[in-house]
Enzyme design. Structure first.
Site, mmCIF file in Angstrom:
data_model
loop_
_atom_site.group_PDB
_atom_site.id
_atom_site.type_symbol
_atom_site.label_atom_id
_atom_site.label_comp_id
_atom_site.label_asym_id
_atom_site.label_seq_id
_atom_site.Cartn_x
_atom_site.Cartn_y
_atom_site.Cartn_z
ATOM 1 N N ASP A 122 1.092 -1.175 -0.054
ATOM 2 C CA ASP A 122 -0.108 0.088 -0.131
ATOM 3 C C ASP A 122 0.816 1.145 -0.015
ATOM 4 O O ASP A 122 1.461 1.648 -0.894
ATOM 5 C CB ASP A 122 -0.749 -0.087 1.104
ATOM 6 N N PHE A 171 -10.345 -0.939 1.492
ATOM 7 C CA PHE A 171 -9.477 -1.669 2.639
ATOM 8 C C PHE A 171 -10.067 -2.933 2.398
ATOM 9 O O PHE A 171 -11.367 -3.457 2.742
ATOM 10 C CB PHE A 171 -9.858 -1.071 3.974
ATOM 11 N N VAL A 172 -9.284 -3.936 2.143
ATOM 12 C CA VAL A 172 -9.749 -5.345 1.868
ATOM 13 C C VAL A 172 -9.511 -6.164 2.898
ATOM 14 O O VAL A 172 -8.473 -6.281 3.852
ATOM 15 C CB VAL A 172 -9.017 -5.849 0.509
HETATM 16 P P1 5GP Z 1 2.002 -0.152 3.615
HETATM 17 O O1 5GP Z 1 3.298 -0.190 4.754
HETATM 18 O O2 5GP Z 1 2.675 -0.760 2.219
HETATM 19 O O3 5GP Z 1 1.398 1.201 3.874
HETATM 20 O O4 5GP Z 1 1.031 -1.287 4.119
HETATM 21 C C1 5GP Z 1 1.208 -2.586 4.088
HETATM 22 C C2 5GP Z 1 0.867 -3.252 5.325
HETATM 23 O O5 5GP Z 1 -0.431 -2.681 5.737
HETATM 24 C C3 5GP Z 1 0.023 -4.673 4.764
HETATM 25 O O6 5GP Z 1 1.217 -5.504 5.061
HETATM 26 C C4 5GP Z 1 -0.952 -4.915 5.375
HETATM 27 O O7 5GP Z 1 -0.669 -5.552 6.577
HETATM 28 C C5 5GP Z 1 -1.721 -3.595 5.705
HETATM 29 N N1 5GP Z 1 -2.553 -3.170 4.709
HETATM 30 C C6 5GP Z 1 -2.480 -2.326 3.780
HETATM 31 N N2 5GP Z 1 -3.692 -2.109 3.199
HETATM 32 C C7 5GP Z 1 -4.628 -2.904 3.460
HETATM 33 C C8 5GP Z 1 -5.706 -3.377 3.256
HETATM 34 O O8 5GP Z 1 -6.614 -2.979 2.502
HETATM 35 N N3 5GP Z 1 -6.374 -4.270 4.106
HETATM 36 C C9 5GP Z 1 -5.838 -4.843 5.274
HETATM 37 N N4 5GP Z 1 -6.504 -5.913 5.958
HETATM 38 N N5 5GP Z 1 -4.441 -4.545 5.365
HETATM 39 C C10 5GP Z 1 -3.911 -3.579 4.935
#
Ligand code: 5GP
Ligand code: MG
Length: 198
Positions: A122, A171-172
């Site tokens: 993300d 948000f999945v």
């Molecule tokens: P980032 O550090 O890339 O912003 O976020 C990555 C982490 O955030 C992922 O490993 C995941 O655990 C969590 N995350 C990001 N987007 C989502 C989402 O749409 N749903 C869920 N359940 N977790 C997310």
């Protein structure tokens, strides 16, 4: 060489109805179980071809990768070792909080071929933190694989080498992904109805 044919399918924002057995907090289905397994089989094929006979240390990022890692690794033809690293950025909410290291690696990564696997890319901070950590252990090479990729919020310029699906900015939950540790056991990927959560 990474396979240039390996472009991930782009999932449109349209949701399908959720099965009756699903919780009401899930608004609809974005990726079905069949679609997940078909894509993961294809991804495993590409990864197996790229690594050949070299043993790969698969580093899964807890906890969201559990289902993906189980399905992906069972389809790989390369010899593997599996380890987990724990890092958490979402704490009982759908917005990113502080990154917290919750489990260290057990295996030696020096001169090893390492594939870091995460559930979703993300903002990119989680993968960036793990990449930095793994690099400091001097692996022979390091690649990254994520099941899902959102493209809107990326701050660090992080790209994964292997991507399962590109998804819209929802948000999945399900197939390992949680909201407050719930819904990880759902068989498909659904979209959380944020109005259900007070
Ligand atoms: P980032 O550090 O890339 O912003 O976020 C990555 C982490 O955030 C992922 O490993 C995941 O655990 C969590 N995350 C990001 N987007 C989502 C989402 O749409 N749903 C869920 N359940 N977790 C997310
Ligand atoms: Mg995660």
């Amino acid at each position: 060489m990474l396979d240039s044919q390996n472009t991930p399918p782009i999932i449109p924002p349209k949701l399908r109805p959720r099965p009756q057995s699903y919780p009401a907090a899930v608004k609809g289905i974005l990726i079905s179980e069949e679609e997940l397994l078909a894509r993961i089989t294809a991804l495993a094929c590409v990864i197996s071809q790229d690594y050949g006979n070299d043993e790969v240390v698969i580093v899964g990022i807890l906890t969201g990768t559990i289902m993906f890692l189980a399905d992906l690794t069972r389809r790989l033809s390369v010899p593997t070792q599996i380890d987990f690293v724990g890092i958490s950025s979402y704490r009982d909410q759908t917005r990113a909080g502080q990154l917290e290291m919750i489990k260290k690696l057990n295996l030696e990564l020096q001169n090893r071929r390492v594939l870091v696997v995460d559930d979703i890319l993300d903002g990119g901070r989680t993968l960036q933190a793990v990449i930095k950590d793994v690099r400091s252990l001097n692996p022979q090479d390091l690649r990254t694989c994520v099941l899902l990729e959102k493209t809107v919020r990326r701050t660090p310029p992080i790209k994964a080498d292997y991507v399962g699906f590109r998804i819209p900015d929802y948000f999945v939950v399900g197939y390992g992904l949680d909201y407050a540790e719930r819904y990880r056991n759902l068989r498909s990927i659904g979209v959380l109805d944020e109005t259900q959560i007070a």
